[in-house]
Design a protein around this motif. Structure first.
Motif, short mmCIF file in Angstrom:
data_model
loop_
_atom_site.label_atom_id
_atom_site.label_comp_id
_atom_site.label_asym_id
_atom_site.label_seq_id
_atom_site.Cartn_x
_atom_site.Cartn_y
_atom_site.Cartn_z
N HIS A 32 3.72 10.68 2.28
CA HIS A 32 5.10 10.31 2.00
C HIS A 32 5.33 10.25 0.50
O HIS A 32 4.66 9.50 -0.21
CB HIS A 32 5.39 8.95 2.64
N ASN A 33 6.28 11.02 0.00
CA ASN A 33 6.69 10.98 -1.41
C ASN A 33 5.51 11.06 -2.39
O ASN A 33 5.39 10.24 -3.30
CB ASN A 33 7.50 9.72 -1.70
N GLY A 34 4.64 12.02 -2.20
CA GLY A 34 3.53 12.22 -3.12
C GLY A 34 2.42 11.21 -2.99
O GLY A 34 1.58 11.09 -3.88
N ALA A 35 2.40 10.50 -1.88
CA ALA A 35 1.36 9.50 -1.66
C ALA A 35 0.77 9.64 -0.26
O ALA A 35 1.40 10.18 0.65
CB ALA A 35 1.92 8.09 -1.84
N MET A 36 -0.45 9.15 -0.12
CA MET A 36 -1.11 9.08 1.18
C MET A 36 -1.28 7.60 1.52
O MET A 36 -2.00 6.87 0.83
CB MET A 36 -2.48 9.76 1.16
N VAL A 37 -0.56 7.16 2.55
CA VAL A 37 -0.70 5.80 3.04
C VAL A 37 -1.84 5.81 4.04
O VAL A 37 -1.90 6.68 4.93
CB VAL A 37 0.61 5.32 3.72
N LEU A 38 -2.76 4.86 3.91
CA LEU A 38 -3.90 4.73 4.83
C LEU A 38 -3.76 3.39 5.56
O LEU A 38 -4.26 2.36 5.10
CB LEU A 38 -5.21 4.81 4.05
N ALA A 60 -10.70 11.29 3.50
CA ALA A 60 -9.30 10.97 3.20
C ALA A 60 -9.06 10.93 1.70
O ALA A 60 -8.09 11.52 1.19
CB ALA A 60 -8.92 9.63 3.85
N LEU A 61 -9.93 10.24 0.98
CA LEU A 61 -9.76 10.12 -0.46
C LEU A 61 -9.98 11.45 -1.17
O LEU A 61 -9.29 11.77 -2.14
CB LEU A 61 -10.69 9.04 -1.00
N GLY A 62 -10.91 12.24 -0.67
CA GLY A 62 -11.14 13.57 -1.23
C GLY A 62 -9.91 14.46 -1.05
O GLY A 62 -9.53 15.19 -1.96
N TYR A 63 -9.29 14.37 0.12
CA TYR A 63 -8.07 15.14 0.37
C TYR A 63 -6.97 14.70 -0.61
O TYR A 63 -6.29 15.54 -1.19
CB TYR A 63 -7.60 14.94 1.81
N ALA A 70 -1.33 10.00 -4.70
CA ALA A 70 -1.71 8.61 -4.93
C ALA A 70 -2.03 8.01 -3.56
O ALA A 70 -1.52 8.45 -2.54
CB ALA A 70 -0.57 7.85 -5.58
N VAL A 71 -2.89 7.00 -3.54
CA VAL A 71 -3.33 6.39 -2.28
C VAL A 71 -2.77 4.98 -2.16
O VAL A 71 -2.83 4.19 -3.11
CB VAL A 71 -4.87 6.37 -2.20
N LYS A 72 -2.25 4.68 -0.98
CA LYS A 72 -1.76 3.34 -0.65
C LYS A 72 -2.62 2.80 0.49
O LYS A 72 -2.32 3.02 1.67
CB LYS A 72 -0.28 3.40 -0.24
N PRO A 73 -3.71 2.10 0.16
CA PRO A 73 -4.64 1.63 1.19
C PRO A 73 -4.20 0.29 1.80
O PRO A 73 -4.63 -0.78 1.38
CB PRO A 73 -5.95 1.49 0.43
N SER A 74 -3.35 0.35 2.82
CA SER A 74 -2.93 -0.89 3.48
C SER A 74 -3.95 -1.34 4.53
O SER A 74 -3.91 -2.48 4.99
CB SER A 74 -1.54 -0.75 4.10
N CYS A 75 -4.87 -0.48 4.90
CA CYS A 75 -5.96 -0.81 5.82
C CYS A 75 -7.03 -1.60 5.07
O CYS A 75 -7.50 -1.16 4.01
CB CYS A 75 -6.55 0.49 6.37
N PRO A 76 -7.45 -2.75 5.59
CA PRO A 76 -8.48 -3.55 4.90
C PRO A 76 -9.79 -2.79 4.69
O PRO A 76 -10.43 -2.94 3.65
CB PRO A 76 -8.69 -4.74 5.82
N PHE A 77 -10.18 -1.96 5.64
CA PHE A 77 -11.42 -1.19 5.47
C PHE A 77 -11.30 -0.25 4.28
O PHE A 77 -12.18 -0.18 3.43
CB PHE A 77 -11.79 -0.41 6.74
N VAL A 92 -5.50 4.94 -6.61
CA VAL A 92 -4.67 3.89 -6.04
C VAL A 92 -3.28 3.88 -6.67
O VAL A 92 -3.14 3.84 -7.89
CB VAL A 92 -5.34 2.50 -6.17
N HIS A 93 -2.28 3.94 -5.82
CA HIS A 93 -0.87 3.93 -6.24
C HIS A 93 -0.59 2.65 -7.03
O HIS A 93 -1.11 1.58 -6.72
CB HIS A 93 0.02 3.99 -5.00
N GLU A 94 0.28 2.75 -8.03
CA GLU A 94 0.59 1.60 -8.90
C GLU A 94 1.08 0.39 -8.10
O GLU A 94 0.82 -0.75 -8.48
CB GLU A 94 1.62 2.00 -9.96
N ASP A 95 1.77 0.60 -7.00
CA ASP A 95 2.26 -0.51 -6.19
C ASP A 95 1.15 -1.29 -5.49
O ASP A 95 1.37 -2.40 -5.01
CB ASP A 95 3.25 -0.02 -5.12
#
Length: 104
Positions: A32-38, A60-63, A70-77, A92-95
């Motif tokens: 979504h919008n240049g980011a990968m939410v996990l 996932a991170l390699g992709y 940018a990565v948005k890791p909302s998953c605790p793992f 990691v996304h600035e947010d």
């Protein structure tokens, strides 16, 4: 685990997946919008200690890195994996940086 795990990016389910012995471990993603939410990772108990979670995270991170996401890791793992592996922290996304305790 002696042989490398086969991680598949399943576009239909929006998951990175590893299947062993009829069971599937997965890490969900949303682009979504240049980011990968996990948002969610599932590793069945039979897979624990075999490097399956790490293989999913690396895929996932390699992709994300290969595609400039940018990565948005909302998953605790996933958040924990990134915290333990500094080589991925630049994604990691600035947010999400502050909640992971990373410098802005």
């Amino acid at each position: 685990m002696s042989k490398p795990l086969d991680v598949v990016m399943n576009d239909k389910t929006h998951r990175f997946e590893v299947t062993l012995g009829g069971e599937t471990a997965f890490a969900e993603y949303v682009l979504h919008n240049g980011a990968m939410v996990l948002p969610h990772t599932v590793v069945p108990p039979a897979f624990e200690g075999k490097g399956v979670g790490s293989a999913l995270a690396k895929a996932a991170l390699g992709y994300a890195r290969e595609h400039g996401l940018a990565v948005k890791p909302s998953c605790p793992f996933m958040a924990g994996y990134i915290m333990r592996h500094p080589e991925w922290q630049d994604l990691v996304h600035e947010d999400f940086r502050e909640r992971l305790g990373l410098a802005a």
